[in-house]
Design a protein around this motif. Structure first.
Motif, PDB file in Angstrom:
ATOM      1  N   TRP A   2       0.806  -1.217   0.000  1.00 37.06           N
ATOM      2  CA  TRP A   2       0.000   0.000   0.000  1.00 37.06           C
ATOM      3  C   TRP A   2       0.843   1.273   0.000  1.00 37.06           C
ATOM      4  N   THR A   3       2.147   1.187  -0.266  1.00 33.70           N
ATOM      5  CA  THR A   3       3.005   2.358  -0.126  1.00 33.70           C
ATOM      6  C   THR A   3       3.230   3.128  -1.418  1.00 33.70           C
ATOM      7  N   SER A   4       2.975   2.547  -2.553  1.00 32.15           N
ATOM      8  CA  SER A   4       3.175   3.231  -3.832  1.00 32.15           C
ATOM      9  C   SER A   4       1.852   3.264  -4.601  1.00 32.15           C
ATOM     10  N   THR A   5       1.843   4.020  -5.685  1.00 35.24           N
ATOM     11  CA  THR A   5       0.614   4.097  -6.478  1.00 35.24           C
ATOM     12  C   THR A   5       0.289   2.750  -7.123  1.00 35.24           C
ATOM     13  N   ILE A   6       1.313   2.034  -7.573  1.00 37.44           N
ATOM     14  CA  ILE A   6       1.065   0.705  -8.148  1.00 37.44           C
ATOM     15  C   ILE A   6       0.629  -0.259  -7.050  1.00 37.44           C
ATOM     16  N   GLY A   7       1.189  -0.107  -5.866  1.00 32.51           N
ATOM     17  CA  GLY A   7       0.756  -0.922  -4.734  1.00 32.51           C
ATOM     18  C   GLY A   7      -0.695  -0.661  -4.367  1.00 32.51           C
ATOM     19  N   LEU A   8      -1.097   0.600  -4.403  1.00 33.14           N
ATOM     20  CA  LEU A   8      -2.499   0.937  -4.156  1.00 33.14           C
ATOM     21  C   LEU A   8      -3.405   0.342  -5.224  1.00 33.14           C
ATOM     22  N   LEU A   9      -2.959   0.406  -6.471  1.00 39.08           N
ATOM     23  CA  LEU A   9      -3.731  -0.197  -7.559  1.00 39.08           C
ATOM     24  C   LEU A   9      -3.882  -1.697  -7.336  1.00 39.08           C
ATOM     25  N   PHE A  83     -11.829 -12.965 -11.915  1.00 42.33           N
ATOM     26  CA  PHE A  83     -10.440 -13.367 -11.659  1.00 42.33           C
ATOM     27  C   PHE A  83      -9.425 -12.524 -12.430  1.00 42.33           C
ATOM     28  N   GLY A  84      -9.870 -11.552 -13.203  1.00 39.52           N
ATOM     29  CA  GLY A  84      -8.957 -10.739 -13.996  1.00 39.52           C
ATOM     30  C   GLY A  84      -8.035  -9.871 -13.160  1.00 39.52           C
ATOM     31  N   THR A  85      -8.545  -9.316 -12.059  1.00 36.29           N
ATOM     32  CA  THR A  85      -7.692  -8.462 -11.236  1.00 36.29           C
ATOM     33  C   THR A  85      -6.618  -9.272 -10.517  1.00 36.29           C
ATOM     34  N   PHE A  86      -6.884 -10.562 -10.290  1.00 38.33           N
ATOM     35  CA  PHE A  86      -5.878 -11.404  -9.651  1.00 38.33           C
ATOM     36  C   PHE A  86      -4.737 -11.713 -10.621  1.00 38.33           C
ATOM     37  N   VAL A  87      -5.061 -11.890 -11.886  1.00 39.34           N
ATOM     38  CA  VAL A  87      -4.032 -12.086 -12.920  1.00 39.34           C
ATOM     39  C   VAL A  87      -3.222 -10.803 -13.074  1.00 39.34           C
ATOM     40  N   LEU A  88      -3.910  -9.660 -13.072  1.00 36.91           N
ATOM     41  CA  LEU A  88      -3.226  -8.370 -13.161  1.00 36.91           C
ATOM     42  C   LEU A  88      -2.293  -8.184 -11.969  1.00 36.91           C
ATOM     43  N   ASP A  89      -2.748  -8.544 -10.780  1.00 36.90           N
ATOM     44  CA  ASP A  89      -1.917  -8.424  -9.583  1.00 36.90           C
ATOM     45  C   ASP A  89      -0.644  -9.256  -9.705  1.00 36.90           C
ATOM     46  N   ALA A  90      -0.779 -10.469 -10.209  1.00 38.73           N
ATOM     47  CA  ALA A  90       0.391 -11.334 -10.366  1.00 38.73           C
ATOM     48  C   ALA A  90       1.397 -10.725 -11.338  1.00 38.73           C
ATOM     49  N   ARG A  91       0.923 -10.131 -12.402  1.00 43.80           N
ATOM     50  CA  ARG A  91       1.825  -9.511 -13.374  1.00 43.80           C
ATOM     51  C   ARG A  91       2.493  -8.263 -12.796  1.00 43.80           C
ATOM     52  N   LEU A  92       1.732  -7.466 -12.044  1.00 43.54           N
ATOM     53  CA  LEU A  92       2.314  -6.267 -11.439  1.00 43.54           C
ATOM     54  C   LEU A  92       3.316  -6.637 -10.353  1.00 43.54           C
ATOM     55  N   ARG A  93       3.053  -7.706  -9.616  1.00 44.96           N
ATOM     56  CA  ARG A  93       3.968  -8.152  -8.569  1.00 44.96           C
ATOM     57  C   ARG A  93       5.304  -8.582  -9.182  1.00 44.96           C
ATOM     58  N   LYS A  94       5.277  -9.214 -10.352  1.00 52.16           N
ATOM     59  CA  LYS A  94       6.515  -9.628 -11.015  1.00 52.16           C
ATOM     60  C   LYS A  94       7.360  -8.415 -11.392  1.00 52.16           C
ATOM     61  N   GLU A  95       6.708  -7.323 -11.774  1.00 45.15           N
ATOM     62  CA  GLU A  95       7.445  -6.114 -12.167  1.00 45.15           C
ATOM     63  C   GLU A  95       8.112  -5.445 -10.981  1.00 45.15           C
ATOM     64  N   LEU A  96       7.449  -5.471  -9.841  1.00 43.36           N
ATOM     65  CA  LEU A  96       7.998  -4.796  -8.675  1.00 43.36           C
ATOM     66  C   LEU A  96       9.012  -5.699  -8.028  1.00 43.36           C
TER      67      LEU A  96
END
Length: 96
Positions: A2-9, A83-96
């Motif tokens: 929850w500390t960055s804008t991508i984390g909030l997303l 389940f789309g936001t969970f797939v998006l979360d997994a992809r964003l987590r890989k980037e961070l």
């Protein structure tokens, strides 16, 4: 998370995804099979608010991080699918 804008997303996306699944798999069957439409009203309102927050956060991330239009549209489309936001979360987590 929850500390960055991508984390909030990511955080809003996970909560929005859970609300979508609750609405789809719990509230809707209760409405049609148990004649309890109040659950759709409650969870539908919560999901709607969370969806708007997700879209606003997506716009903020778009402008702050310079995401391409294709990437933003892909993230938006993910929010429309179960389940789309969970797939998006997994992809964003890989980037961070």
């Amino acid at each position: 998370m929850w500390t960055s804008t991508i984390g909030l997303l990511r955080g809003i996306g996970i909560i929005e995804g859970i609300s979508y699944l609750v609405l789809l798999f719990i509230a809707m069957p209760l409405k049609y099979f148990a004649n309890l439409p109040i659950f759709v009203q409650i969870f539908g309102m919560a999901h709607g608010i969370l969806f708007v927050l997700f879209v606003l956060m997506l716009l903020i991330v778009w402008f702050r991080h310079g995401w391409s239009l294709i990437r933003v549209l892909g993230a938006f489309m993910a929010s429309l699918l179960p389940f789309g936001t969970f797939v998006l979360d997994a992809r964003l987590r890989k980037e961070l």
